[in-house]
Enzyme design. Sequence first.
Site, short mmCIF file in Angstrom:
data_model
loop_
_atom_site.label_atom_id
_atom_site.label_comp_id
_atom_site.label_asym_id
_atom_site.label_seq_id
_atom_site.Cartn_x
_atom_site.Cartn_y
_atom_site.Cartn_z
N THR A 45 0.85 -1.21 0.00
CA THR A 45 0.00 0.00 0.00
C THR A 45 0.88 1.25 0.00
O THR A 45 0.52 2.27 -0.57
CB THR A 45 -0.91 0.01 1.25
OG1 THR A 45 -1.70 -1.18 1.27
CG2 THR A 45 -1.82 1.22 1.27
N PHE A 116 -8.61 12.32 -12.43
CA PHE A 116 -7.91 11.04 -12.59
C PHE A 116 -8.49 10.31 -13.79
O PHE A 116 -9.58 10.63 -14.26
CB PHE A 116 -8.03 10.19 -11.31
CG PHE A 116 -6.69 9.72 -10.80
CD1 PHE A 116 -5.79 10.61 -10.25
CD2 PHE A 116 -6.31 8.38 -10.90
CE1 PHE A 116 -4.55 10.19 -9.80
CE2 PHE A 116 -5.08 7.95 -10.44
CZ PHE A 116 -4.19 8.85 -9.89
N GLN A 230 -4.09 -5.67 -14.94
CA GLN A 230 -3.96 -4.28 -15.36
C GLN A 230 -2.51 -3.91 -15.68
O GLN A 230 -1.63 -4.07 -14.83
CB GLN A 230 -4.46 -3.35 -14.26
CG GLN A 230 -4.28 -1.87 -14.61
CD GLN A 230 -5.20 -0.97 -13.82
OE1 GLN A 230 -4.91 -0.60 -12.70
NE2 GLN A 230 -6.34 -0.65 -14.41
N HIS A 232 -0.37 -0.75 -16.25
CA HIS A 232 -0.37 0.71 -16.10
C HIS A 232 0.47 1.27 -17.24
O HIS A 232 1.54 0.75 -17.53
CB HIS A 232 0.25 1.07 -14.75
CG HIS A 232 0.04 2.50 -14.35
ND1 HIS A 232 0.66 3.53 -15.00
CD2 HIS A 232 -0.71 3.05 -13.36
CE1 HIS A 232 0.28 4.67 -14.43
NE2 HIS A 232 -0.53 4.41 -13.43
N LEU A 242 6.63 2.89 -10.88
CA LEU A 242 5.44 3.57 -11.37
C LEU A 242 5.63 5.09 -11.41
O LEU A 242 6.09 5.69 -10.44
CB LEU A 242 4.26 3.25 -10.44
CG LEU A 242 2.96 3.99 -10.72
CD1 LEU A 242 2.30 3.46 -11.99
CD2 LEU A 242 2.00 3.87 -9.54
N GLU A 245 -0.35 8.22 -12.47
CA GLU A 245 -1.33 8.83 -13.35
C GLU A 245 -1.57 10.30 -12.99
O GLU A 245 -1.99 11.10 -13.82
CB GLU A 245 -2.64 8.04 -13.16
CG GLU A 245 -3.69 8.24 -14.20
CD GLU A 245 -4.73 7.10 -14.12
OE1 GLU A 245 -4.34 5.94 -14.32
OE2 GLU A 245 -5.89 7.38 -13.84
N ARG A 285 -6.79 3.02 -18.13
CA ARG A 285 -5.47 2.41 -18.26
C ARG A 285 -5.42 1.32 -19.32
O ARG A 285 -4.41 1.17 -20.02
CB ARG A 285 -5.03 1.85 -16.91
CG ARG A 285 -4.76 2.95 -15.90
CD ARG A 285 -4.49 2.40 -14.52
NE ARG A 285 -4.19 3.50 -13.60
CZ ARG A 285 -4.01 3.37 -12.30
NH1 ARG A 285 -4.12 2.18 -11.73
NH2 ARG A 285 -3.74 4.42 -11.55
N HIS A 353 0.52 -3.91 -13.11
CA HIS A 353 0.30 -3.05 -11.96
C HIS A 353 -0.69 -3.62 -10.94
O HIS A 353 -0.53 -3.44 -9.75
CB HIS A 353 -0.21 -1.70 -12.47
CG HIS A 353 -0.38 -0.65 -11.42
ND1 HIS A 353 0.65 -0.29 -10.58
CD2 HIS A 353 -1.44 0.11 -11.07
CE1 HIS A 353 0.22 0.68 -9.76
NE2 HIS A 353 -1.05 0.92 -10.02
N TYR A 354 -1.73 -4.30 -11.42
CA TYR A 354 -2.84 -4.62 -10.51
C TYR A 354 -3.66 -5.78 -11.05
O TYR A 354 -3.83 -5.91 -12.26
CB TYR A 354 -3.74 -3.38 -10.40
CG TYR A 354 -4.87 -3.52 -9.40
CD1 TYR A 354 -4.67 -3.20 -8.06
CD2 TYR A 354 -6.12 -4.00 -9.79
CE1 TYR A 354 -5.70 -3.34 -7.14
CE2 TYR A 354 -7.15 -4.15 -8.87
CZ TYR A 354 -6.94 -3.81 -7.55
OH TYR A 354 -7.95 -3.95 -6.62
N ARG A 388 -9.75 -1.72 -13.69
CA ARG A 388 -9.92 -0.82 -12.55
C ARG A 388 -9.56 0.60 -12.93
O ARG A 388 -8.59 0.83 -13.64
CB ARG A 388 -9.03 -1.26 -11.38
CG ARG A 388 -9.09 -0.33 -10.18
CD ARG A 388 -8.28 -0.84 -9.01
NE ARG A 388 -6.84 -0.79 -9.22
CZ ARG A 388 -6.09 0.31 -9.09
NH1 ARG A 388 -6.65 1.48 -8.80
NH2 ARG A 388 -4.78 0.26 -9.27
#
Lengths: 580, 246
Positions: A45, A116, A230, A232, A242, A245, A285, A353-354, A388
């Site tokens: 996180t 965003f 995902q 990014h 990273l 964004e 994304r 990324h996710y 996401r």
Amino acid sequence: MTDMIDVLIVGGGGAGLRAAVAVAETDPALKVAVVSKVYPMRSHTVSAEGGAAAVIGLGDTLDEHCYDTISGGDWLCDQDAVEAFVAEAPRELIQLEHWGCPWSRERDGRVAVRPFGGMKKMRTWYAADKTGFHLLHTLFQTTLKYQDIIRYDEWYVTKLVVDDGRVHGVVAVEIRTGRVETIPARTVVLATGGCGRAFPFTTNAAIKTGDGMALAYREGAPLKDMEFVQYHPTGLPFTGILITEAARAEGGWLINKDGYRYLQDYDLGTPTPEPTLRSMELGPRDRLSQAFVHEQRRGRTADTPYGPVVYLDLRHLGEEKIEHRIPFVRELCRSYQNLDPVSDLIPVRPVVHYMMGGVHTDLDGATTVAGLYAAGETACVSINGANRLGSNSLPEILVFGRRAGIAAAEFARSHREAEPAAVHSQGEDERRRLARAREGGGNGGRIADLREEMQHTLEGAAGIYRSGDVLAKAADTLAGLRERAEEARVEDGSTTFNTELINLLELHAMLEVAQTIVACALNRRESRGAHQRTDHTDRDDAAYLAHSLVHRAPDGTPSVGLLPVTITRWAPGERVYGRD
Amino acid sequence: MTDSAETPVIRMEVARYRPGEDAEPVFQAYDVPLMDDWAVLDGLTHIKDRLDGSLSFRWSCRMGVCGSCGMTVNGEARLTCGTFLTEYAPGPVRIEPLKGFPVIRDLVVDIDDFLAKLSSVRPWLVREGEEPPLTAEYAQTPEQLEAYKQYSMCINCLLCYSACPVYVLDPDFLGPAAIALAQRYNLDSRDMDDRFDVLNLEDAVWGCTFVGECTKVCPKHVDPAEAIQRYKVSAALRSVLPWSRR
């Protein structure tokens, strides 16, 4: 054997800590424990940068946040889950504020918001560009107030104890001593994050190895939507670090090697000097990462030793804005890329990324195993669908971490029976298995070699674009790798801080999860969101407006089925960006 | 990328300590490729992956924010993910665990003492009375945020403890990061505590001899030395004017 824990949380990141506080506040009489393979403030996180979305007024509405999320997810989100998420996100971010989170502010003292990607309104709260860092440290420091929360720092959970469809605790190894202990618990909440490290090029920290997903899956809880990975669009080459964004939200441009804002060629709108919401660089994304692949095929990317890149151009923002709004971007570029975004272009390329997918849960984080819950990236509720939106994952860990904590507390209160004999016997079996893994020292390949082969297999087959034949081959390769991993060489026979043994257990977890990613991707013969099939290029709502649900068959292979998507108020439609 | 035959190497001398096996730490030398963009941490992961699976060290984010990978590099406390091998070319470069902490194994140190100290300073927002409903935030202007922001940037990497000459001699000293984080809350306009009972002690702010090494090694520019000196001033003021706060 230790005393019975009421709520045992695996993972000390945002979701796990939020769950812990929820239990402590709901019922201080309950025994709550956080078991984490790292000290909680090291959790991933900490790396989240850009922000956390929640409707805060300013002409915004809950319905608009819902619509952005659902269309961003290509209509694969469960809309009841999205509605609950969007409704509870604001109070969670305010709660973090009341706990001391240093959110960035407007002049009058209100919390500031920024645009965003994929969001039609400005609703992303931020703490400069270290939002996850501040959120995690605020949460962690707040948990210190609850001195009854038991922490197992640097313990690695190797197995869930499940008997007769119900969880009864975990088996875990204390990394410092090698001691293996069975920790009986009435409920277990999995909050171990995603599995980006199964891929070779990722923003994810070393610890993101799919542990919780594998733990649940092995005990019969299905995983959901695992094919949705995902990418990014803006990672630094080589490191995969990273670049948030938020850099584009503050006005950054993506340009190809000719200096051209290429997103305009991919149905993402027309360039404007100032950022336009849901348009161009503020598109979703998945679409931006796909546009990169097309640019590469057209020969309009630049070559570097670490692969093709495009450029993120922040120069026109000026030093003051960069320092004030995205100082971490500058710090990272200077430290790791030897350039200054005030005067230089930043080379970037898409990076894993996710995971949109995860352990299948209901709106309270409950899995199909009684007493077992999951929250955060480990889980799939699903609010993220096929893609996401940036800044939805931080509120997600708070909303669903809290929900899972409260639901687990309720379950623990109403299930007071003693532990079954299976707890002891399963614990002993696991202890023997781990001793063999450490002492046996297989004669097979190196852990790192097996890991790299897995990573490149996944990247080749389950990257931004996929096809049936490559996926089928990858499924075979991964099955072979799983067998070889059983014989992997372990050189470290020590019981003290044996990270090689942990790396092996992590490899087993990643291989398990990798197989589900490939199996789900193979089964979904359509293109939706982050899952793009070159052999099935259209979205097919008739056949696949459904979640993938993957079970582990008795022989250890993944078995994929479908589960209908919950639609409440937003009928599936076209995803429109950059045009009204 | 260059051929492996042409890639220069750098020798890493890594402190090894295996309890039960080594009576005291010994150095083991490994030759790793000297790549332009490799951090010291990349050298260590290369050793673990390719040369010696038994080497133990902590790391995670490799972007300077999780705080796991602090070690002593050629005598200096550094985050190894943000320290590049080329800085030490042609080598050798010595990697040791953070000084000032008990060594568990190889490059891994015991940081539980810090965790206990952090808890002791009440590193959370202290409010009096009932918490207001979760419908609105506390107001805080950008200037009020700025007043404590710098101290909130601490990643708990503990380089400051490792560099602190007081902590090395007196393990009871509360130490730079814990005091800086206490000040992070003290200076927060939303907080109602001054943590006087835990900070105004010989082993807390008054233990600091103001050498300033903590600030020099801090990779996040937190400036714990300033946090400590500022508290000394407010503590002294409070001793003279007992009703004054902050």
